[in-house]
Design a protein around this motif. Structure first.
Motif, short mmCIF file in Angstrom:
data_model
loop_
_atom_site.label_atom_id
_atom_site.label_comp_id
_atom_site.label_asym_id
_atom_site.label_seq_id
_atom_site.Cartn_x
_atom_site.Cartn_y
_atom_site.Cartn_z
N GLY A 295 -3.05 7.29 -4.24
CA GLY A 295 -3.54 8.45 -3.49
C GLY A 295 -2.44 9.27 -2.86
N CYS A 296 -2.71 9.76 -1.67
CA CYS A 296 -1.87 10.79 -1.04
C CYS A 296 -0.66 10.22 -0.32
CB CYS A 296 -2.73 11.60 -0.06
SG CYS A 296 -3.33 10.58 1.32
N VAL A 297 0.19 11.14 0.19
CA VAL A 297 1.38 10.73 0.92
C VAL A 297 1.02 10.10 2.27
CG1 VAL A 297 2.83 12.43 -0.21
CG2 VAL A 297 1.76 13.03 1.95
N LYS A 298 -0.15 10.43 2.80
CA LYS A 298 -0.58 9.80 4.05
C LYS A 298 -0.80 8.31 3.82
CE LYS A 298 -3.89 12.90 4.16
NZ LYS A 298 -3.44 13.86 3.13
N ASN A 299 -1.35 7.96 2.66
CA ASN A 299 -1.47 6.55 2.27
C ASN A 299 -0.10 5.91 2.14
OD1 ASN A 299 -4.23 6.45 2.15
ND2 ASN A 299 -4.34 5.72 0.06
N LEU A 300 0.84 6.66 1.56
CA LEU A 300 2.19 6.13 1.36
C LEU A 300 2.83 5.75 2.70
CD1 LEU A 300 4.63 5.58 -0.52
CD2 LEU A 300 5.31 7.95 -0.16
N ILE A 301 2.64 6.60 3.71
CA ILE A 301 3.19 6.31 5.04
C ILE A 301 2.62 4.99 5.56
CG2 ILE A 301 3.28 7.08 7.46
CD1 ILE A 301 3.16 10.01 6.28
N ASP A 302 1.30 4.80 5.40
CA ASP A 302 0.67 3.54 5.84
C ASP A 302 1.21 2.35 5.04
OD1 ASP A 302 -0.89 4.82 7.78
OD2 ASP A 302 -2.48 5.27 6.34
N SER A 303 1.46 2.57 3.75
CA SER A 303 2.04 1.50 2.92
C SER A 303 3.45 1.13 3.42
CB SER A 303 2.11 1.94 1.46
OG SER A 303 0.82 2.08 0.92
N GLU A 304 4.21 2.15 3.82
CA GLU A 304 5.56 1.90 4.33
C GLU A 304 5.54 1.15 5.66
OE1 GLU A 304 7.70 5.75 2.16
OE2 GLU A 304 7.11 5.90 4.27
N VAL A 305 4.48 1.39 6.46
CA VAL A 305 4.30 0.61 7.70
C VAL A 305 4.05 -0.85 7.35
CG1 VAL A 305 2.75 0.23 9.66
CG2 VAL A 305 3.50 2.55 9.12
N MET A 306 3.20 -1.10 6.34
CA MET A 306 2.94 -2.49 5.93
C MET A 306 4.22 -3.17 5.45
SD MET A 306 -0.85 -2.54 4.17
CE MET A 306 -0.70 -1.20 3.00
N LEU A 307 5.03 -2.45 4.69
CA LEU A 307 6.30 -3.01 4.22
C LEU A 307 7.20 -3.35 5.41
CD1 LEU A 307 7.17 -0.72 1.16
CD2 LEU A 307 6.23 -3.02 1.12
N GLY A 308 7.18 -2.50 6.42
CA GLY A 308 7.97 -2.76 7.62
C GLY A 308 7.52 -4.03 8.34
N ARG A 309 6.21 -4.27 8.38
CA ARG A 309 5.68 -5.46 9.03
C ARG A 309 6.02 -6.74 8.26
NH1 ARG A 309 4.11 -5.50 14.21
NH2 ARG A 309 2.73 -7.26 13.78
N LEU A 310 6.19 -6.61 6.95
CA LEU A 310 6.35 -7.80 6.10
C LEU A 310 7.79 -8.02 5.62
CD1 LEU A 310 3.13 -7.19 3.96
CD2 LEU A 310 3.41 -8.94 5.72
N ASP B 231 8.29 0.46 12.95
CA ASP B 231 9.37 0.55 11.96
C ASP B 231 8.73 0.49 10.58
OD1 ASP B 231 11.90 0.63 10.88
OD2 ASP B 231 12.17 -1.55 10.97
N ARG B 232 9.16 1.33 9.66
CA ARG B 232 8.62 1.27 8.30
C ARG B 232 9.74 1.32 7.28
NH1 ARG B 232 7.12 7.01 6.41
NH2 ARG B 232 7.83 8.35 8.09
N VAL B 233 9.44 0.85 6.11
CA VAL B 233 10.42 0.85 5.01
C VAL B 233 10.14 2.06 4.14
CG1 VAL B 233 11.26 -0.40 2.99
CG2 VAL B 233 10.62 -1.67 5.06
N ILE B 234 11.03 3.05 4.18
CA ILE B 234 10.84 4.27 3.40
C ILE B 234 11.06 3.96 1.92
CG2 ILE B 234 11.52 6.68 3.09
CD1 ILE B 234 10.41 6.04 5.89
N THR B 235 10.17 4.44 1.07
CA THR B 235 10.28 4.16 -0.37
C THR B 235 10.49 5.47 -1.13
OG1 THR B 235 7.90 4.35 -0.65
CG2 THR B 235 8.75 2.16 -0.19
N GLY B 236 11.09 5.37 -2.30
CA GLY B 236 11.16 6.51 -3.22
C GLY B 236 12.31 7.47 -2.99
#
Length: 433
Positions: free
Chosen positions: A10-25, A129-134
């Protein structure tokens, strides 16, 4: 470390939330591109329209089939939130279902081992903190979550809730924090960016944010997803006068027929909408929009009106969507639905027009010198790919460079590029400074 595979749809707003999950893990898992070796698979789904829903379901089923023994499959995001009472029964292969409330809490969700973990409150990023991707130099910044608009075709407010804006100070702090890590190009995103801070009683929130962004040195910024009813000429002029925010206007109009805009529940007159669009053209700018074709009630006359306006205005880019019939929306209940074969025919007609206007928009760049970010070599290693700083990443394309007067080119650096010609649908340029 254990391995994690994440599919963000989906959208880049989803991507931001995905990057938050990566930051947590990130302290417990390392990323892998191979789902069959992952100990944890996460799918962040999209539930906006039918094609997006189908892609989400297909991705879940494919990954369920690929996951190794004892691996966990976690499905989260919009689709699982929207259909939380149905999907866990329909797709038992999923180990944990979560919705739009726990991206910042994903480690606890996983450790809970609950089959269903749905928090009642929609998650909005704060200082996580999030892990920026791409990209090593570009990042998306979320302005707000939710939406107060009542478009007839849209189900998003049903599962994302009402507008909830982040404080200006928090957004500025995040930009500065990412800048310190080497990021210099930012795209601001939300469901409705021009309504930013209206939930706090502030009508010029975006203008105030631009004033604060202008105080940060060494960055470029563009704003995505403006809404016509809350966009003003004053905001457009503020963008033109900004030193950091690009003359980039991403405003989905959806239609131009007065009758259709009323049916779609898009407030404001067509005259005002056109005034805003022509205000955006008063300086050199980039204007992107989206239109919906085949919405219930769309007559041939309405459709022709849309076609003529797209020819006349010549947007730089246009997303063309076939109407998607979404339950729990006013449009879903209408009796004047358009047959699918007519929708598909109309989409083809509009797409032909858009192809011509996009090519015309690209021709404007031939002979010009643009400041462009270097993105590296193309997949075939034949060209360098550069992106004008005016354009948004991924969606607006690039310029192909086959010659450079500069050596030791670096990804993420700005270069002056002379655009020499348009070959088919590709701009070809030369790096000169």
């Amino acid at each position: 470390m254990k391995k994690l595979y994440l599919a963000s749809l989906g959208c880049v707003k989803n991507l931001i939330d995905s990057e938050v999950m990566l930051g947590r893990l990130k302290d417990e898992y390392e990323l892998t591109q191979n789902p069959s070796e992952a100990d944890l698979i996460i799918v962040n789904t999209c539930g906006f329209i039918n094609p997006a829903k189908e892609e989400s379901i297909e991705t879940i089923l494919e990954l369920a089939n690929e996951k190794k023994e004892n691996a966990k499959l976690v499905v989260t995001g919009c689709l699982s939130e929207r259909y939380k009472d149905i999907l866990p029964q329909e797709i038992p292969e999923v180990d944990i279902w979560s919705g739009v409330g726990d991206f910042g809490n994903i480690d606890k969700v996983i450790k809970s081992n609950k089959k269903k973990y749905f928090s009642p409150k929609v998650y909005l990023i704060h200082n996580e903190d999030r892990v920026i991707t791409g990209s090593a130099y570009h990042a998306y910044i979320k302005l707000s979550e939710g939406c107060n608009q009542k478009c007839a075709f849209c189900a998003i407010p049903n599962f994302k809730g009402r507008l909830n804006s982040r404080p200006i100070e928090e957004i500025i702090e995040e930009i500065k924090r990412l800048k310190a890590k080497g990021y210099k190009d930012f795209s601001l995103a939300s469901q409705d960016s021009s309504s930013y801070l209206r939930d706090k009683g502030i009508k010029d929130g975006l203008e105030r944010l631009i004033d604060e962004i202008d105080k940060i040195e060494g960055i470029t910024v563009r704003i995505l997803y403006l809404y016509p009813a809350t966009t003003t000429k004053r905001l457009i002029r503020k963008i033109f006068s900004s030193k950091k925010v690009q003359n980039y206007f991403d405003m989905p109009i959806q239609h131009i027929s007065p009758k259709m805009l009323k049916i779609m529940r898009r407030p404001g007159s067509v005259e005002r909408l056109k005034e805003l669009l022509y205000e955006m053209r008063k300086e050199f700018s980039f204007v992107r929009t989206s239109v919906i074709v085949g919405h219930p009630g769309e007559s041939e006359e309405d459709f022709n009106e849309l076609k003529e306006f797209l020819k006349e205005y010549e947007f730089d880019r246009v997303n063309v969507f076939a109407y998607s019939d979404e339950e729990d929306t006013p449009a879903f209940k209408r009796k004047d639905k358009i047959p699918q074969d007519i929708i598909e025919k109309r989409v083809k007609e509009i797409s032909k027009i858009v192809k011509k206007t996009t090519k015309k928009a690209l021709k404007k760049y031939v002979g010009k010198i643009c400041e462009c970010y270097m993105d590296g070599l193309t997949k075939d290693n034949l060209f360098y790919s550069v992106r004008p700083k005016l354009w948004a990443p991924e969606v607006d394309g690039d310029i192909l460079v086959n010659e450079s007067e500069i050596e030791n080119l670096k990804v993420g650096e700005l270069y002056k590029v002379k655009v020499e010609n348009l070959a088919g649908e590709d701009l070809i340029g030369k790096i000169i400074k």
